[in-house]
Motif scaffolding. Structure first.
Motif, mmCIF file in Angstrom:
data_model
loop_
_atom_site.group_PDB
_atom_site.id
_atom_site.type_symbol
_atom_site.label_atom_id
_atom_site.label_comp_id
_atom_site.label_asym_id
_atom_site.label_seq_id
_atom_site.Cartn_x
_atom_site.Cartn_y
_atom_site.Cartn_z
ATOM 1 N N LYS A 19 6.364 -14.130 9.366
ATOM 2 C CA LYS A 19 6.520 -13.993 10.814
ATOM 3 C C LYS A 19 5.903 -12.690 11.303
ATOM 4 O O LYS A 19 5.976 -11.664 10.624
ATOM 5 N N LYS A 20 5.317 -12.768 12.485
ATOM 6 C CA LYS A 20 4.865 -11.546 13.151
ATOM 7 C C LYS A 20 5.122 -11.649 14.646
ATOM 8 O O LYS A 20 4.665 -12.573 15.306
ATOM 9 N N GLU A 21 5.880 -10.684 15.128
ATOM 10 C CA GLU A 21 6.070 -10.580 16.573
ATOM 11 C C GLU A 21 5.462 -9.274 17.058
ATOM 12 O O GLU A 21 5.794 -8.201 16.563
ATOM 13 N N TYR A 22 4.525 -9.390 17.970
ATOM 14 C CA TYR A 22 4.088 -8.209 18.708
ATOM 15 C C TYR A 22 5.062 -8.101 19.873
ATOM 16 O O TYR A 22 5.932 -8.952 20.030
ATOM 17 N N GLU A 23 4.921 -7.104 20.734
ATOM 18 C CA GLU A 23 5.962 -6.910 21.740
ATOM 19 C C GLU A 23 6.527 -8.204 22.342
ATOM 20 O O GLU A 23 7.683 -8.525 22.153
ATOM 21 N N ASP A 24 5.674 -8.942 23.039
ATOM 22 C CA ASP A 24 6.209 -10.160 23.677
ATOM 23 C C ASP A 24 5.479 -11.419 23.210
ATOM 24 O O ASP A 24 5.585 -12.463 23.830
ATOM 25 N N VAL A 25 4.746 -11.305 22.100
ATOM 26 C CA VAL A 25 3.993 -12.459 21.595
ATOM 27 C C VAL A 25 4.430 -12.765 20.165
ATOM 28 O O VAL A 25 4.526 -11.860 19.339
ATOM 29 N N THR A 26 4.720 -14.035 19.885
ATOM 30 C CA THR A 26 4.957 -14.460 18.509
ATOM 31 C C THR A 26 3.626 -14.929 17.941
ATOM 32 O O THR A 26 3.139 -16.001 18.284
ATOM 33 N N ALA A 27 3.011 -14.096 17.110
ATOM 34 C CA ALA A 27 1.687 -14.423 16.573
ATOM 35 C C ALA A 27 1.801 -15.331 15.352
ATOM 36 O O ALA A 27 0.952 -16.198 15.140
ATOM 37 N N LYS B 278 -4.838 -16.214 13.133
ATOM 38 C CA LYS B 278 -5.629 -16.073 11.899
ATOM 39 C C LYS B 278 -5.859 -14.611 11.525
ATOM 40 O O LYS B 278 -5.681 -14.202 10.385
ATOM 41 N N THR B 279 -6.271 -13.824 12.511
ATOM 42 C CA THR B 279 -6.563 -12.416 12.231
ATOM 43 C C THR B 279 -5.287 -11.648 11.884
ATOM 44 O O THR B 279 -5.279 -10.806 10.978
ATOM 45 N N THR B 280 -4.212 -11.979 12.565
ATOM 46 C CA THR B 280 -2.919 -11.359 12.247
ATOM 47 C C THR B 280 -2.538 -11.660 10.801
ATOM 48 O O THR B 280 -2.110 -10.761 10.052
ATOM 49 N N PHE B 281 -2.701 -12.901 10.394
ATOM 50 C CA PHE B 281 -2.393 -13.325 9.026
ATOM 51 C C PHE B 281 -3.181 -12.473 8.018
ATOM 52 O O PHE B 281 -2.617 -11.906 7.082
ATOM 53 N N ILE B 282 -4.467 -12.364 8.240
ATOM 54 C CA ILE B 282 -5.319 -11.574 7.342
ATOM 55 C C ILE B 282 -4.912 -10.105 7.356
ATOM 56 O O ILE B 282 -4.828 -9.458 6.313
ATOM 57 N N ASN B 283 -4.654 -9.586 8.547
ATOM 58 C CA ASN B 283 -4.300 -8.167 8.646
ATOM 59 C C ASN B 283 -3.009 -7.839 7.906
ATOM 60 O O ASN B 283 -2.860 -6.736 7.377
ATOM 61 N N ILE B 284 -2.098 -8.793 7.840
ATOM 62 C CA ILE B 284 -0.878 -8.572 7.056
ATOM 63 C C ILE B 284 -1.225 -8.511 5.564
ATOM 64 O O ILE B 284 -0.741 -7.640 4.837
ATOM 65 N N VAL C 216 -3.919 -7.500 4.113
ATOM 66 C CA VAL C 216 -4.620 -6.271 3.730
ATOM 67 C C VAL C 216 -3.896 -5.003 4.193
ATOM 68 O O VAL C 216 -4.449 -3.906 4.093
ATOM 69 N N GLY C 217 -2.692 -5.155 4.703
ATOM 70 C CA GLY C 217 -1.887 -3.985 5.031
ATOM 71 C C GLY C 217 -2.229 -3.294 6.332
ATOM 72 O O GLY C 217 -1.832 -2.157 6.550
ATOM 73 N N LEU C 218 -2.948 -3.977 7.211
ATOM 74 C CA LEU C 218 -3.280 -3.369 8.504
ATOM 75 C C LEU C 218 -2.210 -3.650 9.558
ATOM 76 O O LEU C 218 -2.134 -2.963 10.565
ATOM 77 N N VAL C 219 -1.433 -4.699 9.309
ATOM 78 C CA VAL C 219 -0.361 -5.073 10.230
ATOM 79 C C VAL C 219 0.904 -5.276 9.411
ATOM 80 O O VAL C 219 0.855 -5.830 8.315
ATOM 81 N N ARG C 220 2.024 -4.796 9.924
ATOM 82 C CA ARG C 220 3.299 -4.939 9.230
ATOM 83 C C ARG C 220 3.961 -6.239 9.679
ATOM 84 O O ARG C 220 4.081 -6.491 10.866
ATOM 85 N N LYS C 221 4.387 -7.057 8.695
ATOM 86 C CA LYS C 221 5.017 -8.342 9.057
ATOM 87 C C LYS C 221 6.397 -8.109 9.652
ATOM 88 O O LYS C 221 7.033 -7.078 9.384
ATOM 89 N N SER C 222 6.850 -9.076 10.448
ATOM 90 C CA SER C 222 8.204 -8.998 11.013
ATOM 91 C C SER C 222 9.219 -9.698 10.127
ATOM 92 O O SER C 222 10.424 -9.451 10.236
ATOM 93 N N GLY C 223 8.745 -10.618 9.257
ATOM 94 C CA GLY C 223 9.666 -11.331 8.366
ATOM 95 C C GLY C 223 8.913 -12.184 7.373
ATOM 96 O O GLY C 223 7.703 -12.350 7.480
ATOM 97 N N GLY C 224 9.652 -12.686 6.364
ATOM 98 C CA GLY C 224 9.037 -13.537 5.348
ATOM 99 C C GLY C 224 8.411 -12.731 4.227
ATOM 100 O O GLY C 224 8.575 -11.506 4.167
#
Ligand code: ATP
Length: 238
Positions: free
Chosen positions: A13-21, A45-51, A53-61
């Protein structure tokens, strides 16, 4: 024998402020496969990849790369991945061969080998004659080739290609397709994101359709067609 999957993704899971990506994505990408992630703009797709490679922190899972957790075991997970991103985020002021040598050095490859490895990947992608040129001075197509060379410098077990065909001409697309097919045949696992079903059909063993942060289907490209996916395909096209 059962090998460790290249990717094991559970309820990501990834939530940005008001978007569930990403809204609970589960996927397994077997070692050695050529896996497609297909979806329209904004699918995640890009969010998935960024998680990965450690560029984005996941919200769950959880997300594991060859068994390594992308957060708890970041370095091992990251070292297994070569990423050819969509964006041109490159050191622009040095000759491209130096940029590659630098990257090799950063990943622990000794200096003499780094030069050899840089030359090798520049030849592989067909821009060895541009080795002393700065990134800025390359054409758009050469920039794409360079990004692939940079992804390959560490000889990754998992190569991630984020929309490699976006905005490239027919010749380059054909060259890239040949090159990645060969890499996959030699054992590199490949994850490719695309908007184009034709690209997935041509290259991928298996495809996941991602839409609004959820996986709608996982199947071979042929199975998707058999299920009337031409309709999905039309919807997915930009
Ligand atoms: P594209 O094909 O256009 O690259 P994508 O499938 O890669 O799209 P993402 O870039 O992962 O999709 O975006 C998924 C959703 O998350 C979109 O609604 C996007 O606007 C949102 N998003 C992405 N990054 C951020 C961010 N840093 N802050 C807030 N929202 C974001």
């Amino acid at each position: 024998s059962q090998s460790t999957p290249a990717l094991e993704i559970q309820d990501l899971k990834k939530e940005y402020e008001d978007v569930t990506a990403l809204d609970g994505v589960s996927l397994t990408v077997p070692e050695g496969s050529f896996f497609g992630l297909l979806g329209p703009n904004g699918a995640g797709k890009t969010t998935f990849i960024n998680i990965l490679v450690g560029l984005v922190r996941k919200s769950g899972g959880t997300a594991r790369v060859f068994g390594h957790d992308v957060e708890a075991d970041y370095q091992d997970a990251r070292n297994a991945i070569g990423l050819a991103p969509q964006e041109f985020n490159v050191d622009r002021f040095f000759p491209i061969r130096e940029v590659l040598e630098h990257k090799a050095g950063y990943h622990g490859i000794p200096a003499d080998e780094a030069r050899e490895r840089a030359d090798e990947v520049l030849k592989q992608v067909g821009i060895y004659d541009k080795r002393d040129t700065r990134f800025d001075w390359l054409s758009g197509g050469m920039k794409r080739r360079f990004l692939l060379a940079r992804a390959l410098i560490t000889d990754p077990d998992l190569l991630i290609l984020d929309e490699p065909s976006a905005g490239v001409d027919v010749q380059l697309r054909r060259d890239l397709w040949d090159l990645v097919t060969e890499l996959n045949e030699q054992g590199t696992t490949i994850l490719l994101t695309t908007h184009y079903i034709e690209e997935a059909e041509r290259l991928c063993d298996e495809v996941a359709i991602l839409d609004s942060g959820s996986v709608r289907a996982v199947a071979t490209p042929e199975e998707l067609k058999g299920r009337g996916a031409d309709r999905i395909v039309v919807e997915l096209r930009d």
